[in-house]
Each structure stands twice: as C-alpha cells, then as structure tokens.
Design an enzyme around this catalytic site. Structure first.
Site, PDB file in Angstrom:
ATOM      1  N   SER A 145      38.438  11.494  14.487  1.00  0.00           N
ATOM      2  CA  SER A 145      37.991  11.115  15.831  1.00  0.00           C
ATOM      3  C   SER A 145      39.093  10.289  16.492  1.00  0.00           C
ATOM      4  CB  SER A 145      36.727  10.258  15.746  1.00  0.00           C
ATOM      5  OG  SER A 145      36.459   9.641  16.998  1.00  0.00           O
ATOM      6  N   TYR A 159      31.387   4.038  11.263  1.00  0.00           N
ATOM      7  CA  TYR A 159      31.883   5.326  11.770  1.00  0.00           C
ATOM      8  C   TYR A 159      33.399   5.266  11.933  1.00  0.00           C
ATOM      9  CZ  TYR A 159      32.279   9.461  14.772  1.00  0.00           C
ATOM     10  OH  TYR A 159      32.630  10.684  15.304  1.00  0.00           O
TER      11      TYR A 159
END
Ligand code: NAD
Length: 265
Positions: A145, A159
C-alpha cells in the site's frame, strides 16, 4: 488470440472482491488460467463463474491465507487443476475497524492484521515458491500500500506496519530468488474506491477530506491496480524485480497538493 498471459497459470488471493476480482477477470481475459482464492466462498465462487461466463478459465479455491495448511492446499489445487503455477498474486488483505494508534490498538487487532496481511504473504510465498521453481520461474506480486511509504495522520498502525513488512519481505525475496527466474514485486496502491476503504469513508465530507491529499483529486479504481498487476505478472516486466510499484494518483510524489482551481489553470 494473443493474450499477454497466454500459457500461464495465475493464483490470486482475495479474488472475491476489489483488486483481486478485477485481476481474475483481466488475467483470464489475457489468456491465464486462474486459481481464484478467497476465504469468502460465495464471493470467490461468483468470480470464478464470472470468469467462465466471459469465456475464461478459473477454479475457485477456498483458503484463509493466514493458515499454512490452506496456503499449501491452494497452491496444490492450482497445480493439480492447471498443471503448473507461473504467477502468484498475494493480494488478500484486511483493514480492521478498530485499528488505531499505539495506545488504542488492541493486541488482538494487531495480531489478526499481521496474520492476514503479512503472514499471509509469507505463507503464499512459502508454498508458492517451490511451485514457481517447478515451473522454471515466475512472477510474484504482493499487494502492499502507499502507507508502506508514507505516514498518515489518521493512524491504522497495524495495517501500516503490516504493509511495511510486505514491502521489506518483497525486496528480500526479489534478491534471494533473482537468479532462479522468480521476480518479486510489491504493488503500492493509493486510496481506492473499493469496499475496504469506502466502508470507513462513508460520508461525502470524509471522502473529500481524503481527496485533498491526492493530486489527481479522485480515488483509484480496482481495475487500475489490476492493470498494474497484469504488467508485473506478465513477461513485459521481465527486468523488473524488487520494486515498490506505486499506482497512487500521485500521492507519494506530493508535498502540497494543488487546490481544484489551481489545477484547472
Ligand atoms: P476488498 O475488501 O475489496 O477485497 C479483499 C478480499 O480479500 C475479499 O474478497 C476478502 O474476502 C478477501 N480476504 C480477506 N481476508 C482473507 C483471508 N484471510 N484469506 C483469503 N482471502 C481473504 O479489498 P481491496 O481493496 O481489493 O484490497 C485488496 C488488497 O489491496 C489488500 O491487501 C489491501 O490491503 C490492499 N490495498 C487496498 C487499498 C484500498 O484503498 N482499497 C489501498 C492500498 C492497498
């Protein structure tokens, strides 16, 4: 028809939704035979059927990527069904609603996020690399990401850390396996208009607040990430390995993002 993935077998995790679903459809349209893996059997099965309806070949395999046994099974099923494995797209990931900063993130949320997002990629590679070796080489694409590269003021610590881990793991695997014809790249998507993010950005105000940071002024589409995955999966990227491949509307290039009126000049 000359497809960009003709003759290849691709395993895609998280194939039931978002990026994984789009990748399953695109890879199959480009000639790949696809093992569509998901923990959500209904969604994964539906995507396999969608691929077949479009004239492609796909098999659904139910697996939870955080479990070693399931990962061994998904790779075995792909080889059994299609004879080999050439492309491994470790894409499944979660974003937990209670993931916050160091003080407020519960250990259970941290552990679950790491188990799926980071251990899941490790286990995919643990069981996938021997299959790619048997095929004489191949391409691994791991979904990280943009938060692996930049810190966010709205914290999702588990995350973010898991995606940083995916990036580090990707680089090392790329170096380790380069001489045996296995390429390993990380995809770093920016914020997307998929279920994973939109369930949190559920008002126009929240969406606009996020869009302020994206030079292009819009969210990405899952299909735009799948297109990048297609490039990394195919032989077109034959000299590309160990990259953090950003597809992010310019976020990681920006210091200050222009106002809408400035961009129209
Ligand atoms: P999504 O929620 O639309 O799809 C994720 C899929 O993974 C679902 O079908 C889900 O059932 C499956 N999955 C979840 N846990 C699993 C498990 N343990 N085993 C197997 N399958 C599992 O999400 P998406 O937006 O398509 O995200 C795909 C990847 O992209 C994720 O790794 C995510 O972290 C990453 N990503 C997303 C964004 C974004 O803004 N949406 C941005 C950057 C990175």
């Amino acid at each position: 028809m000359a497809g960009r993935l003709n003759g290849k077998v691709a395993l895609i995790t998280g194939a039931g939704s978002g990026i994984g679903r789009q990748a399953a459809l695109r890879f199959a349209a480009e000639g790949a035979r696809v093992a569509a893996v998901d923990v959500n059997a209904e969604a994964g099965q539906a995507v396999a059927e969608e691929v077949a309806a479009a004239g492609g070949r796909a098999v659904f395999v139910e697996a939870d990527v955080s479990r070693g046994r399931d990962c061994a099974h998904m790779v075995a099923r792909a080889e059994e069904e299609f004879g080999a494995l050439h492309v491994l797209f470790n894409n499944a990931g979660i974003s937990h609603a209670a993931d916050a900063d160091a003080v407020d993130t519960e250990e259970a949320v941290w552990d679950l996020t790491m188990a799926v997002n980071l251990k899941g990629v490790f286990l995919g590679c643990k069981h996938g690399v021997p299959a790619l070796r048997r095929a004489g080489g191949g391409s691994i694409v791991n979904t990280a990401s943009f938060v692996a590269l930049l810190g966010a003021a709205v914290p999702q610590l588990a995350y973010t850390a898991s995606k940083g881990g995916v990036l580090a793991l990707t680089r090392e695997l790329a170096v380790v396996h380069a001489r045996e014809g296995i390429r390993v790249n990380a995809l770093c998507p920016g914020p997307l208009r998929t279920e994973l993010l939109m369930k949190y950005l559920d008002t126009e105000e929240k969406r606009q607040r996020r869009l302020v940071h994206i030079p292009m002024g819009r969210f990405g589409e899952a299909g735009e990430i799948a297109d990048a995955a297609l490039y990394l999966a195919s032989d077109e990227s034959s000299f590309v390995t160990g990259t953090a491949f950003t597809v992010d509307g310019g976020i990681t290039a920006a210091y200050v993002t222009p106002e809408p009126e400035e961009t129209s000049r």
